[in-house]
Design a protein around this motif. Structure first.
Motif, PDB file in Angstrom:
ATOM      1  N   ALA A  42     -57.355  19.151  87.760  1.00 13.53           N
ATOM      2  CA  ALA A  42     -57.437  20.209  86.766  1.00 13.53           C
ATOM      3  C   ALA A  42     -56.835  19.747  85.445  1.00 13.53           C
ATOM      4  CB  ALA A  42     -56.722  21.460  87.282  1.00 13.53           C
ATOM      5  N   VAL A  43     -55.686  19.067  85.549  1.00 16.72           N
ATOM      6  CA  VAL A  43     -55.032  18.592  84.327  1.00 16.72           C
ATOM      7  C   VAL A  43     -55.922  17.581  83.604  1.00 16.72           C
ATOM      8  CG1 VAL A  43     -53.065  17.299  83.439  1.00 16.72           C
ATOM      9  CG2 VAL A  43     -52.732  19.021  85.214  1.00 16.72           C
ATOM     10  N   VAL A  44     -56.468  16.653  84.390  1.00 11.03           N
ATOM     11  CA  VAL A  44     -57.311  15.627  83.768  1.00 11.03           C
ATOM     12  C   VAL A  44     -58.539  16.265  83.133  1.00 11.03           C
ATOM     13  CG1 VAL A  44     -58.614  13.519  84.180  1.00 11.03           C
ATOM     14  CG2 VAL A  44     -56.480  13.906  85.399  1.00 11.03           C
ATOM     15  N   ALA A  45     -59.118  17.245  83.838  1.00  3.64           N
ATOM     16  CA  ALA A  45     -60.292  17.912  83.272  1.00  3.64           C
ATOM     17  C   ALA A  45     -59.935  18.610  81.973  1.00  3.64           C
ATOM     18  CB  ALA A  45     -60.860  18.900  84.286  1.00  3.64           C
ATOM     19  N   ALA A  46     -58.726  19.181  81.921  1.00  3.15           N
ATOM     20  CA  ALA A  46     -58.300  19.835  80.683  1.00  3.15           C
ATOM     21  C   ALA A  46     -58.219  18.820  79.544  1.00  3.15           C
ATOM     22  CB  ALA A  46     -56.949  20.518  80.893  1.00  3.15           C
ATOM     23  N   ILE A  47     -57.736  17.610  79.877  1.00  2.00           N
ATOM     24  CA  ILE A  47     -57.725  16.546  78.856  1.00  2.00           C
ATOM     25  C   ILE A  47     -59.153  16.257  78.413  1.00  2.00           C
ATOM     26  CG2 ILE A  47     -57.179  14.122  78.440  1.00  2.00           C
ATOM     27  CD1 ILE A  47     -54.891  14.458  80.446  1.00  2.00           C
ATOM     28  N   GLY A  48     -60.087  16.304  79.404  1.00  2.00           N
ATOM     29  CA  GLY A  48     -61.504  16.091  79.071  1.00  2.00           C
ATOM     30  C   GLY A  48     -62.004  17.114  78.080  1.00  2.00           C
ATOM     31  N   MET A  49     -61.495  18.369  78.187  1.00  2.00           N
ATOM     32  CA  MET A  49     -61.911  19.390  77.222  1.00  2.00           C
ATOM     33  C   MET A  49     -61.439  19.020  75.819  1.00  2.00           C
ATOM     34  SD  MET A  49     -61.352  22.912  79.340  1.00  2.00           S
ATOM     35  CE  MET A  49     -62.149  23.989  78.176  1.00  2.00           C
ATOM     36  N   GLY A  75     -67.504  28.728  81.679  1.00  2.00           N
ATOM     37  CA  GLY A  75     -67.737  27.805  82.780  1.00  2.00           C
ATOM     38  C   GLY A  75     -66.627  26.780  82.904  1.00  2.00           C
ATOM     39  N   GLU A  76     -66.208  26.223  81.771  1.00  2.00           N
ATOM     40  CA  GLU A  76     -65.247  25.131  81.839  1.00  2.00           C
ATOM     41  C   GLU A  76     -63.848  25.639  82.146  1.00  2.00           C
ATOM     42  OE1 GLU A  76     -65.787  22.388  78.682  1.00  2.00           O
ATOM     43  OE2 GLU A  76     -67.875  22.102  79.296  1.00  2.00           O
ATOM     44  N   VAL A  77     -63.456  26.731  81.482  1.00  2.00           N
ATOM     45  CA  VAL A  77     -62.106  27.241  81.728  1.00  2.00           C
ATOM     46  C   VAL A  77     -61.968  27.717  83.173  1.00  2.00           C
ATOM     47  CG1 VAL A  77     -60.554  29.129  81.185  1.00  2.00           C
ATOM     48  CG2 VAL A  77     -61.579  27.790  79.361  1.00  2.00           C
ATOM     49  N   LEU A  78     -62.978  28.454  83.636  1.00  2.00           N
ATOM     50  CA  LEU A  78     -62.900  28.942  85.014  1.00  2.00           C
ATOM     51  C   LEU A  78     -62.918  27.787  86.001  1.00  2.00           C
ATOM     52  CD1 LEU A  78     -65.194  32.095  84.932  1.00  2.00           C
ATOM     53  CD2 LEU A  78     -62.706  31.981  85.110  1.00  2.00           C
ATOM     54  N   LEU A 132     -64.443  12.045  91.473  1.00  2.00           N
ATOM     55  CA  LEU A 132     -65.578  11.472  90.744  1.00  2.00           C
ATOM     56  C   LEU A 132     -65.942  12.349  89.551  1.00  2.00           C
ATOM     57  CD1 LEU A 132     -67.951  10.237  93.585  1.00  2.00           C
ATOM     58  CD2 LEU A 132     -66.371   8.920  92.189  1.00  2.00           C
ATOM     59  N   ALA A 133     -65.877  13.674  89.760  1.00  2.00           N
ATOM     60  CA  ALA A 133     -66.244  14.584  88.678  1.00  2.00           C
ATOM     61  C   ALA A 133     -65.321  14.417  87.486  1.00  2.00           C
ATOM     62  CB  ALA A 133     -66.226  16.030  89.182  1.00  2.00           C
ATOM     63  N   VAL A 134     -64.004  14.365  87.732  1.00  2.00           N
ATOM     64  CA  VAL A 134     -63.099  14.265  86.567  1.00  2.00           C
ATOM     65  C   VAL A 134     -63.164  12.869  85.947  1.00  2.00           C
ATOM     66  CG1 VAL A 134     -61.549  16.097  87.237  1.00  2.00           C
ATOM     67  CG2 VAL A 134     -61.073  13.796  87.998  1.00  2.00           C
ATOM     68  N   VAL A 135     -63.378  11.851  86.767  1.00  2.00           N
ATOM     69  CA  VAL A 135     -63.586  10.523  86.172  1.00  2.00           C
ATOM     70  C   VAL A 135     -64.786  10.573  85.238  1.00  2.00           C
ATOM     71  CG1 VAL A 135     -64.224   8.145  86.622  1.00  2.00           C
ATOM     72  CG2 VAL A 135     -62.521   9.240  88.054  1.00  2.00           C
ATOM     73  N   GLY A 136     -65.843  11.256  85.696  1.00  2.00           N
ATOM     74  CA  GLY A 136     -67.036  11.391  84.862  1.00  2.00           C
ATOM     75  C   GLY A 136     -66.724  12.133  83.577  1.00  2.00           C
ATOM     76  N   GLY A 153     -69.811  17.333  85.115  1.00  2.00           N
ATOM     77  CA  GLY A 153     -68.572  17.038  85.828  1.00  2.00           C
ATOM     78  C   GLY A 153     -67.768  18.316  86.067  1.00  2.00           C
ATOM     79  N   PHE A 154     -67.700  19.176  85.054  1.00  2.00           N
ATOM     80  CA  PHE A 154     -66.990  20.447  85.232  1.00  2.00           C
ATOM     81  C   PHE A 154     -67.659  21.292  86.318  1.00  2.00           C
ATOM     82  CE2 PHE A 154     -65.354  19.467  81.000  1.00  2.00           C
ATOM     83  CZ  PHE A 154     -64.026  19.806  81.162  1.00  2.00           C
ATOM     84  N   VAL A 155     -68.991  21.276  86.303  1.00  2.00           N
ATOM     85  CA  VAL A 155     -69.712  22.074  87.307  1.00  2.00           C
ATOM     86  C   VAL A 155     -69.370  21.589  88.721  1.00  2.00           C
ATOM     87  CG1 VAL A 155     -72.004  22.625  88.171  1.00  2.00           C
ATOM     88  CG2 VAL A 155     -71.584  22.634  85.720  1.00  2.00           C
TER      89      VAL A 155
END
Lengths: 509, 504
Positions: free
Chosen positions: B417-424, B393-396, B279-283, B310-312
């Motif tokens: 993790a990969v999807v979150a990186a795309i989010g960055m 915060g985001e990288v860690l 849910l977090a990475v979808v967000g 979402g990262f948190v």
């Protein structure tokens, strides 16, 4: 066989009833007095509160008994007051006191020839409510319950308007059904237990064998239905909005406060005795409770007349009051009593503010009413201008911090969110027995109702904060001193108990 | 004593403003509020060094205690809350709040701050719920009463009610969860509950509790898909309300996860953590995409909040110490960054009378260089530029998801993790889009434009903005103090749950 009688313990019942007689006698000697009946009533209520006060002050968890029959192996008492029922009695007397303050005649309103009748009926109903909390045999229990109910029917009918009469007729019909059910239940109880006493022993004895157990269960279900009418639990709630809307406001206040005390006291007496029987009637309580909450909240969401809103809110709150009783423990009883006390204080406070606002609007009715923007033609006759429509409360917090603040406190307490911490603590207490007994589904349904309740009360609360409607500013709100006193007492109680809820809960040990 | 200094001034100040000082001029109200906030900040500094504790009975029959304490997890949030309250009060100086009396405005700010501070310090499960609810009414007043005067009253009411009802729905779940927790374990002391780490509960009970508690918090955080109350609330709230909402209220949700859910029912949380991470990475992606097309600047910042939170949550659900640390640091970072962005954007909106990206005046760097600078720093931090506070915060958090705890499905978390990186990367996209539109761009000739020429920031307000810019840079260059403050307690929390919960 001699019966020991301790009149001091019975004072809570006797003082209001004697007071009612004195009011009538005084009316014969000095007819058409406006203030005298009230003074007599206040005195008798002050005397009445002494007995439960003593029971509360004396010790936690102790019971004070009288009307004991010494012939039995262990003395059986027909009237006994535990700390929980003593608190109920105090709340009933306080509710009656505040309702009378609201009714206190301001110069032109009350027709003097009916004042003493009205006061007499209020006292009688209060005596009945106090009696129900202490009664421990079926006969006096039913009689007390009816003494608490019948005067209310007359009180609702007293103004003689069409709305009042239709409210009274509906109340009368439901009361008759309720009496019938209770009488039938009492008869079954007697057959099943062979005794008129409401006590755990008699229940245990008759629960032992199959046929009497079935009869006893049926009797309990009928009791629940009968009391459901009085507590306005759905589906026995239909009389509530009509009666509230038709009755004069102080009587509606009395109805929402004192008669609920009587009903809960009646329910607790039965449930306490049944704690030995187990979960027979408990499922029924759960269904009735969640049904009333949901129905009450949903309909209250659509009400624009604040008295009807409070009526439907009463139905929802009745569900909350009955909720903890799904657990037969004494902690659950205490939770119900605490919830009821919080509810009565908040509802009576809300009604007091409504009385003040209605009185204020009554004086500016002509002239200014026509200028209210957005008021339909239907509203003009008795709507916004009467102070009973939600719109009339627009900007109340700005016009009067006293009335607006009091109402805000009452509404947040009923909704159960800060700053109305008393309501929040009461809700926490009411939910605990439910979860302790493992009623998950019920708890989730109740959680949904928490949200619905917030929506209901915030619909009104929101209006308090809004702007004054342009062109219609009746000026600063100033209530009649007696109404202001009622608002002050209610606000102070709610505020103090919100900061220190323990002062209320500790009374019950 | 220090705890009282932290909590009492905002409460007394708020009540005083609401009840006694009604109708006093804005200047006096602002001074009273500033004094209360300053005292509270002094209290915050004192509690973070002294770490005091209060514990007395409140409602014995319910086992409710008046129990407050401070530890490393709470200290950064307490300091952030107290400091931001003061900054918000100072920032509102000289602005006549629309829609209501100044006393109500400042009173609501102080009471919101009080509720947040109480939430961060309370150590009783039911008390936590009460503190959680305290912010409701004042925040609702801020949004509904003092909201954007450009929005019609119906929009404001709708935003305020949406905020209220969403939050109350979350709270209702939370209430059921907390009462159930207290009933099953027999204690409402959060320290004892964390020490026991759910050892007395069956796995099923832990999962049920985790679902109830997390559902309650998720609405507050807010987690996709229950974030829909946030953008309207932000875009209608006054600047002060937006800052408090983003910087403080959302943190109550994540703090609740760290304090009430993760240590108390570690097994149950571990079971639902994968769902939470998804849910977090979808967000993160959802909000990033929304930001790429959103035209309203305030709503854009609000959506970016959803992504940051979402990262948190991703960090929290990884179950590692790095993840928890990243989450707590991300909390603070988001608080400062979104606080700054809402201050700048809110002020620009009230100057321009619009926040529509297509119609705002361009070339902020020339019109008002100081605002322009603050906006650049804010969005640079929001996109996670190294050297600024948003980066760590985001990288860690992404790193912790990549190296999730052994109890977590590693494949799924690596995908997350990969999807979150795309989010960055999306964050970089939308941040640069805003800066290109607002900060860069060619200065249109002001003739014919309805907008006022933007005044630049100065005086106290500039000091407030500069302080937040400084915090962003300092936090980016020196993250160690914050991480060190939280480190010990996070480690203790995780060992307690792994030993008692029987996890490796």
């Amino acid at each position: 066989m001699s019966v020991s009688v301790d009149f001091v313990v019975l004072l809570g019942v006797l003082a209001p009833l004697v007071g009612a007689l004195v009011v009538l006698v005084a009316d014969v000697i000095w007819p058409r007095q406006q203030r005298l009946p009230y003074v007599l009533a206040f005195v008798s209520l002050l005397v009445a509160v002494w007995a439960p006060y003593q029971a509360l002050a004396q010790g936690r968890g102790d019971t004070t008994s009288t009307l004991c029959l010494p012939s039995q192996p262990t003395a059986v008492c027909l009237y006994s007051v535990s700390s929980a029922s003593a608190l109920l009695q105090v709340v009933a007397i306080l509710g009656a006191f505040l309702a009378l303050l609201l009714a206190w005649p301001s110069e032109e309103h009350t027709p003097a020839d009916r004042t003493s009748v009205m006061v007499m009926l209020v006292l009688a109903a209060t005596g009945g409510a106090v009696g129900v909390a202490g009664a421990h045999d079926i006969a006096s229990w039913i009689i007390a319950l009816e003494i608490a109910t019948v005067p209310i029917i007359v009180l609702v009918a007293l103004p003689g308007t069409k709305a009042a009469l239709s409210g009274a007729v509906q109340l009368l019909t439901t009361s008759l059904i309720s009496v019938g059910l209770l009488a039938l239940a009492a008869a079954m109880w007697f057959v099943a237990t062979g005794s008129l006493l409401i006590s755990a022993d008699t229940v245990l004895r008759s629960a032992a064998s199959g046929p009497t157990r079935a009869l006893l269960t049926l009797s309990v279900v009928l009791f629940l239905a009968g009391i459901g009418f009085k507590l306005s639990l759905a589906p026995f709630h239909a009389w509530t909005p009509t009666a509230y809307a038709g009755a004069p406001l102080p009587i509606a206040t009395f109805l929402s406060g004192v008669s609920k005390v009587a009903a809960l006291a009646a329910l607790i007496v039965i449930i306490q005795a049944l704690s030995s029987l187990g979960a027979a009637g408990v499922a029924a309580v759960a269904v009735l409770s969640v049904l009333s909450m949901t129905l009450g909240n949903l309909v209250a969401l659509r009400q624009n007349d604040v008295v009807r809103l409070l009526a439907w809110s009463t139905i929802a709150q009745a569900g909350w009051i009955a909720l903890p009783l799904v657990s037969p423990s004494s902690a659950a009883t205490r939770a119900a009593v605490v919830y009821l006390s919080a509810y009565v204080v908040a509802t009576v406070l809300a009604f007091s503010v409504v009385v003040a606002v209605v009185a204020r609007y009554g004086q500016v009715r002509s002239g200014a009413a026509a200028q209210i923007p957005g008021a339909g033609i239907a509203d003009l006759s008795g709507g916004l201008a009467s102070g009973r429509m939600i719109g009339s409360y627009s900007g109340l917090l700005r016009r009067s911090a006293f009335l607006g603040g009091g109402l805000a406190l009452a509404l947040t307490s009923l909704a159960g969110i800060p700053p109305g911490l008393l309501g929040l603590v009461a809700k926490v207490g009411a939910l605990r027995p439910v979860l302790a007994e493992g009623w998950w589904v019920l708890a989730v349904l109740v959680a949904v109702n928490v949200v619905l309740g917030v929506a209901v009360y915030f619909r009104w609360f929101r209006v308090l904060l809004a702007d004054d409607p342009a062109g219609f500013t009746p000026g600063p709100e100033r209530a009649h001193p007696s109404v202001a006193l009622a608002v002050a007492i209610g606000s102070a109680l709610l505020l103090v108990l919100s900061v220190m809820p323990a002062w209320l809960t500790n009374l019950l040990g | 004593m220090a705890l009282s200094l932290l909590l009492v001034p905002p409460l007394i100040g708020g009540v005083l403003l609401l009840l006694v000082l009604r109708g006093t001029p804005a200047r006096l109200c602002g001074a009273v509020a500033a004094l209360a906030a300053a005292l509270s900040l002094v209290g915050a500094v004192l509690v973070s060094t002294g770490r005091p504790r209060i514990d007395t009975a409140w409602v014995p029959s319910l086992g409710l205690r008046w129990s407050f304490a401070v530890d490393g997890i709470a200290i950064p949030l307490i300091l952030l809350t107290a400091a931001l309250t003061l900054l918000v009060v100072l920032h509102s100086r000289g602005v006549e709040p629309p829609g209501g009396t100044p006393a109500t405005f400042y009173g609501a700010i102080l009471l919101t701050s009080f509720g947040a501070l109480a939430t961060f310090t309370v150590r009783d499960a039911i008390g936590f719920y009460i503190a959680f609810e305290l912010v409701l009414v004042p925040m609702w007043v801020l949004i509904g009463r003092f909201g954007d005067e450009h929005a019609p009253a119906a929009v404001r009411t709708d935003a305020a009610n949406r905020f209220l009802l969403f939050t109350v729905t979350g709270s209702a779940f939370l209430l059921v969860g907390l009462i159930l927790l207290v009933t099953l374990t027999g204690t409402s002391n959060l320290d004892q509950l964390a020490a026991a780490a759910g050892s007395s509960l069956s796995h099923g009970q832990q999962v049920l509790l985790a679902v109830l508690l997390v559902a309650g918090m998720a609405i507050k955080v807010p987690l996709w898909p229950v974030h829909t109350w946030l953008p309207p609330a932000h875009s209608t709230a006054p600047t002060a309300g937006s800052v408090l909402l983003a910087a403080i209220l959302l943190k109550m949700g994540t703090y609740g996860l760290v304090r009430v859910a993760i240590p108390v029912v570690p097994d149950g949380f571990a079971t639902i953590a994968p769902y939470l991470a998804v849910l977090a990475v979808v967000g993160i992606i959802w909000a990033g995409l929304a930001c790429l097309v959103e035209r309203d600047l305030k709503r854009l910042v609000a959506y970016s909040s959803v992504a940051h939170m979402g990262f948190v949550v991703l960090g929290l659900s990884s179950g590692t110490q790095t993840g928890m640390q990243a989450a707590l640091f991300g909390n603070i970072a988001h608080g400062v960054v979104s606080g700054l962005l809402f201050m700048v954007v809110g002020r620009l909106k009230s100057q321009w009378h619009t926040a529509d990206l297509e119609s705002v005046p361009r070339a902020l760097r020339e019109l008002s260089p100081r605002y322009g600078f603050a906006l650049v720093v804010g969005f640079a931090a929001a996109l996670g530029l190294p050297g600024l506070i948003g980066f760590w915060g985001e990288v860690l958090s992404v790193y912790s998801a990549w190296t999730a705890a052994a109890s977590r499905p590693s494949g799924l978390f690596q995908v997350c993790a990969v999807v979150a990186a795309i989010g960055m990367a999306l964050a970089a996209g939308y941040s640069l889009r805003v800066l290109r539109q607002v900060w860069a761009g060619e200065a249109a000739s002001t003739e014919g434009s309805a907008a006022d020429p933007a005044r630049d920031v100065s005086g106290v307000e500039w000091a407030v903005v500069a302080a937040m810019v400084a915090a962003i840079v300092l936090g980016g260059l020196l993250p160690a103090p914050v991480l060190a403050t939280t480190g010990d307690d996070v480690a203790r929390l995780l060992t307690a749950s792994s030993t008692a919960g029987g996890m490796p």
